[in-house]
Write an enzyme that holds these catalytic residues in place. Structure first.
Site, PDB file in Angstrom:
ATOM      1  N   ASP A  95       0.809  -1.230   0.000  1.00 51.96           N
ATOM      2  CA  ASP A  95       0.000   0.000   0.000  1.00 51.96           C
ATOM      3  C   ASP A  95       0.836   1.271   0.000  1.00 51.96           C
ATOM      4  OD1 ASP A  95       1.088  -0.080   2.523  1.00 51.96           O
ATOM      5  OD2 ASP A  95      -0.759  -0.711   3.511  1.00 51.96           O
ATOM      6  N   GLU A 117      -1.166  -8.929  -1.000  1.00 53.53           N
ATOM      7  CA  GLU A 117      -1.588  -8.329   0.279  1.00 53.53           C
ATOM      8  C   GLU A 117      -2.769  -7.364   0.031  1.00 53.53           C
ATOM      9  OE1 GLU A 117       0.491  -5.302   2.962  1.00 53.53           O
ATOM     10  OE2 GLU A 117       1.273  -7.170   3.769  1.00 53.53           O
ATOM     11  N   GLU A 131      -1.599   5.262   3.376  1.00 52.51           N
ATOM     12  CA  GLU A 131      -1.678   3.871   2.910  1.00 52.51           C
ATOM     13  C   GLU A 131      -3.107   3.376   2.696  1.00 52.51           C
ATOM     14  OE1 GLU A 131       0.253   4.948   5.398  1.00 52.51           O
ATOM     15  OE2 GLU A 131       2.304   4.463   4.770  1.00 52.51           O
ATOM     16  N   HIS A 203       7.624   4.565  12.203  1.00 49.67           N
ATOM     17  CA  HIS A 203       7.832   5.410  11.023  1.00 49.67           C
ATOM     18  C   HIS A 203       6.556   5.996  10.433  1.00 49.67           C
ATOM     19  CE1 HIS A 203       6.725   1.589   9.103  1.00 49.67           C
ATOM     20  NE2 HIS A 203       6.311   2.325   8.088  1.00 49.67           N
ATOM     21  N   HIS A 236      14.235   4.655  11.793  1.00 49.14           N
ATOM     22  CA  HIS A 236      13.927   4.856  10.373  1.00 49.14           C
ATOM     23  C   HIS A 236      14.612   6.141   9.886  1.00 49.14           C
ATOM     24  CE1 HIS A 236      11.599   5.526   6.722  1.00 49.14           C
ATOM     25  NE2 HIS A 236      11.089   4.321   6.837  1.00 49.14           N
TER      26      HIS A 236
HETATM   27  C1  UD1 Z   1       7.288   4.277   3.136  1.00 50.75           C
HETATM   28  C2  UD1 Z   1       5.810   4.033   2.805  1.00 50.75           C
HETATM   29  C3  UD1 Z   1       5.128   3.333   3.963  1.00 50.75           C
HETATM   30  C4  UD1 Z   1       5.885   2.095   4.385  1.00 50.75           C
HETATM   31  C5  UD1 Z   1       7.343   2.456   4.652  1.00 50.75           C
HETATM   32  C6  UD1 Z   1       8.140   1.220   4.939  1.00 50.75           C
HETATM   33  C7  UD1 Z   1       4.664   5.698   1.411  1.00 50.75           C
HETATM   34  C8  UD1 Z   1       3.983   6.992   1.370  1.00 50.75           C
HETATM   35  N1  UD1 Z   1       5.151   5.310   2.612  1.00 50.75           N
HETATM   36  O1  UD1 Z   1       7.336   5.211   4.219  1.00 50.75           O
HETATM   37  O2  UD1 Z   1       3.804   2.956   3.573  1.00 50.75           O
HETATM   38  O3  UD1 Z   1       5.293   1.588   5.545  1.00 50.75           O
HETATM   39  O4  UD1 Z   1       7.908   3.082   3.494  1.00 50.75           O
HETATM   40  O5  UD1 Z   1       9.357   1.536   5.567  1.00 50.75           O
HETATM   41  O6  UD1 Z   1       4.755   5.020   0.405  1.00 50.75           O
HETATM   42  N2  UD1 Z   1      15.017   7.131   3.465  1.00 50.75           N
HETATM   43  C9  UD1 Z   1      16.374   6.965   3.330  1.00 50.75           C
HETATM   44  N3  UD1 Z   1      16.862   5.752   2.908  1.00 50.75           N
HETATM   45  C10 UD1 Z   1      16.059   4.713   2.616  1.00 50.75           C
HETATM   46  C11 UD1 Z   1      14.680   4.877   2.774  1.00 50.75           C
HETATM   47  C12 UD1 Z   1      14.182   6.092   3.188  1.00 50.75           C
HETATM   48  O7  UD1 Z   1      17.149   7.881   3.573  1.00 50.75           O
HETATM   49  O8  UD1 Z   1      16.556   3.640   2.222  1.00 50.75           O
HETATM   50  C13 UD1 Z   1      14.484   8.455   3.905  1.00 50.75           C
HETATM   51  C14 UD1 Z   1      14.542   9.502   2.782  1.00 50.75           C
HETATM   52  O9  UD1 Z   1      14.815  10.758   3.336  1.00 50.75           O
HETATM   53  C15 UD1 Z   1      13.109   9.453   2.240  1.00 50.75           C
HETATM   54  C16 UD1 Z   1      12.347   9.279   3.539  1.00 50.75           C
HETATM   55  O10 UD1 Z   1      13.129   8.328   4.293  1.00 50.75           O
HETATM   56  O11 UD1 Z   1      12.733  10.611   1.526  1.00 50.75           O
HETATM   57  C17 UD1 Z   1      10.935   8.830   3.409  1.00 50.75           C
HETATM   58  O12 UD1 Z   1      10.805   7.727   2.545  1.00 50.75           O
HETATM   59  P1  UD1 Z   1       9.325   7.366   1.967  1.00 50.75           P
HETATM   60  O13 UD1 Z   1       9.422   6.101   1.176  1.00 50.75           O
HETATM   61  O14 UD1 Z   1       8.718   8.546   1.287  1.00 50.75           O
HETATM   62  O15 UD1 Z   1       8.449   7.159   3.247  1.00 50.75           O
HETATM   63  P2  UD1 Z   1       8.598   6.149   4.455  1.00 50.75           P
HETATM   64  O16 UD1 Z   1       8.319   6.933   5.675  1.00 50.75           O
HETATM   65  O17 UD1 Z   1       9.863   5.405   4.344  1.00 50.75           O
HETATM   66  N1  UDP Z   2      12.685  -4.497   9.156  1.00 51.03           N
HETATM   67  C1  UDP Z   2      14.054  -4.569   8.902  1.00 51.03           C
HETATM   68  N2  UDP Z   2      14.902  -3.746   9.599  1.00 51.03           N
HETATM   69  C2  UDP Z   2      14.459  -2.847  10.531  1.00 51.03           C
HETATM   70  C3  UDP Z   2      13.059  -2.765  10.766  1.00 51.03           C
HETATM   71  C4  UDP Z   2      12.207  -3.598  10.055  1.00 51.03           C
HETATM   72  O1  UDP Z   2      14.484  -5.370   8.082  1.00 51.03           O
HETATM   73  O2  UDP Z   2      15.296  -2.150  11.130  1.00 51.03           O
HETATM   74  C5  UDP Z   2      11.786  -5.371   8.377  1.00 51.03           C
HETATM   75  C6  UDP Z   2      10.789  -6.193   9.166  1.00 51.03           C
HETATM   76  O3  UDP Z   2      11.294  -7.482   9.442  1.00 51.03           O
HETATM   77  C7  UDP Z   2       9.562  -6.242   8.258  1.00 51.03           C
HETATM   78  C8  UDP Z   2       9.691  -5.009   7.402  1.00 51.03           C
HETATM   79  O4  UDP Z   2      11.008  -4.519   7.572  1.00 51.03           O
HETATM   80  O5  UDP Z   2       9.600  -7.375   7.397  1.00 51.03           O
HETATM   81  C9  UDP Z   2       8.684  -3.957   7.827  1.00 51.03           C
HETATM   82  O6  UDP Z   2       8.974  -2.769   7.177  1.00 51.03           O
HETATM   83  P1  UDP Z   2       8.501  -1.367   7.712  1.00 51.03           P
HETATM   84  O7  UDP Z   2       8.220  -1.438   9.163  1.00 51.03           O
HETATM   85  O8  UDP Z   2       9.509  -0.379   7.243  1.00 51.03           O
HETATM   86  O9  UDP Z   2       7.170  -1.107   6.869  1.00 51.03           O
HETATM   87  P2  UDP Z   2       5.648  -1.529   7.054  1.00 51.03           P
HETATM   88  O10 UDP Z   2       5.589  -3.000   7.240  1.00 51.03           O
HETATM   89  O11 UDP Z   2       5.097  -0.753   8.212  1.00 51.03           O
HETATM   90  O12 UDP Z   2       5.011  -1.078   5.775  1.00 51.03           O
END
Ligand code: UD1
Ligand code: UDP
Length: 364
Positions: A95, A117, A131, A203, A236
């Site tokens: 999502d 999912e 989401e 996060h 995160h």
């Molecule tokens: C995203 C998803 C959320 C999911 C989560 C899993 C959206 C809107 N949100 O949230 O549904 O639960 O991922 O973790 O799709 N960043 C890094 N390195 C990385 C990843 C992220 O630096 O490898 C930082 C960057 O500044 C980036 C920010 O995190 O811009 C946010 O990333 P984004 O994918 O927009 O949102 P999440 O909060 O990670």
């Molecule tokens: N996870 C990981 N490292 C971390 C935290 C979570 O590998 O430091 C894994 C966890 O096992 C799960 C997935 O990431 O499978 C969940 O991702 P996240 O919480 O970022 O997103 P969400 O599930 O809320 O969309």
């Protein structure tokens, strides 16, 4: 039959990996992997772990990306990919903004979508944000709905999806967990072997600001009141999370803040944990299977099955509730045992096999 599997963020990569690996065994399927790289490092480490190399990488992530510009950039780049690749079927998982954008881009080109999912709902469009909207939109556009539970099937029916288009498969996160958790995994972070460990992740966008500050205040109180317990918090990288977590929790002697753990070390951390505090969707699914009580730092969940079975409890961002419920699990052995039962309401490890069987039936 050309099947394009799309992954954008860490959880999509984890949950799509078993499907990709299973499809690659099918002689009728030409499997292509597209990484939007909405996440960068967090995505790459998962692909490395599962031995998956994306065929196309859009390298979309920017620091602190906003939803609208992320969506706009994704749509334009995705349309180019669809023009070049011309897949027969596209698979998305979950999502995220990647999932919603891919669904829309495919819909405009009349390419059938399989949604892995499918059917998770809170029925509150603001929660989780964005989401719930992403999965509702994808649910309207998908051809195949791979629902993890009977409850998610019921949600799809309520949303007007035809029963024949839904397959209850279990969640592929359990496929990934079962193939990984049996390995000898290391956390890679030095913890005090004599102390119980509380694992924390957070996060969610709807918690940004004051709710997340409350969560951090509660964690701080718990750490100060329980010197005999260690708190491990892989933070995160989103700046809205990272800056606040370090402001409130850095330099407490029994709190270990670290960068996100890679998938294998994180499974090791869940196995080592006494309890888990999280707002993650995936962790809510994995932890019960590992017998770990979970307090969910959200007011609603689209994953009610584990809550109904009493192994997961919602505590939201309410300071008192978080402190009291966590303390109860630390102090009250029978309350702890009631939640540490080791059940897996989200899957039996066969979800990807069922997804591939459906695609074979309809596409091969
Ligand atoms: C995203 C998803 C959320 C999911 C989560 C899993 C959206 C809107 N949100 O949230 O549904 O639960 O991922 O973790 O799709 N960043 C890094 N390195 C990385 C990843 C992220 O630096 O490898 C930082 C960057 O500044 C980036 C920010 O995190 O811009 C946010 O990333 P984004 O994918 O927009 O949102 P999440 O909060 O990670
Ligand atoms: N996870 C990981 N490292 C971390 C935290 C979570 O590998 O430091 C894994 C966890 O096992 C799960 C997935 O990431 O499978 C969940 O991702 P996240 O919480 O970022 O997103 P969400 O599930 O809320 O969309």
């Amino acid at each position: 039959m050309k099947i394009l599997c799309v992954i954008g963020t860490r959880p999509e990569a984890i949950k799509m990996a078993p499907v990709i690996l299973a499809l690659q065994q099918e002689p009728w399927a030409e499997v292509r992997v597209l990484a939007t790289a909405q996440h960068r490092h967090m995505l790459d480490q998962v692909n490395q772990f599962f031995g998956i190399t994306p065929d196309i990488d859009l390298d979309i992530m920017r620091p602190n990306q906003a939803l609208t510009e992320l969506t706009a950039r994704l749509l334009l780049k995705l349309d180019e990919v669809l023009e070049n690749e011309r897949p027969d079927v596209v698979l998305v998982q979950g999502d995220t903004t990647t999932v919603m954008s891919v669904s829309l881009a495919c819909f405009y080109r009349r390419i059938p979508i399989g949604h892995v999912e499918a059917g998770l709902r809170t029925w509150d469009i603001q929660n989780p944000f964005p989401e719930e909207a992403n999965r509702v939109i994808t649910g309207k556009l998908a051809r195949w709905h791979f629902a993890p539970t009977e409850g998610s099937r019921q949600n799809l029916l309520r949303d007007g999806v035809q029963d024949a288009d839904i397959v209850v498969t279990g969640n592929t996160v359990i496929d990934a967990l079962l193939t990984s958790a049996s390995k000898d995994l290391e956390i890679g972070i030095e913890l005090d072997p004599g102390k119980r460990m509380v694992l924390v992740t957070s996060h969610r966008r709807e918690n940004f600001g004051e709710p997340f500050r409350n969560i951090c205040r509660a964690l701080r109180t718990l750490a100060e009141n329980n010197a005999d317990v260690q708190f491990l918090y892989p933070v995160h990288p989103n700046p809205n999370v990272k800056d606040v977590a370090y402001e409130f929790l850095d330099e407490l002697p029994n709190v270990v803040l670290c960068a996100p753990l890679d998938y294998a070390p994180f499974i090791a951390a869940m196995k080592r944990a006494h309890i888990i505090l999280t707002d993650s969707g995936g962790v809510q699914e994995e932890a019960p299977a590992l017998g770990k009580p979970v307090l969910v730092l959200r007011s609603e969940t689209e994953r009610p099955e584990a809550v109904e079975q009493g192994v997961v409890k919602l505590v939201g961002s309410d300071y008192d509730l978080i402190v009291n419920e966590a303390q109860r699990l630390l102090d009250d052995e029978s309350a702890y045992r009631a939640m540490a039962r080791g059940i897996s309401p989200y899957g039996d490890g066969q979800a990807s096999r069922r997804i591939v069987a459906t695609l074979r039936r309809d596409c091969a």
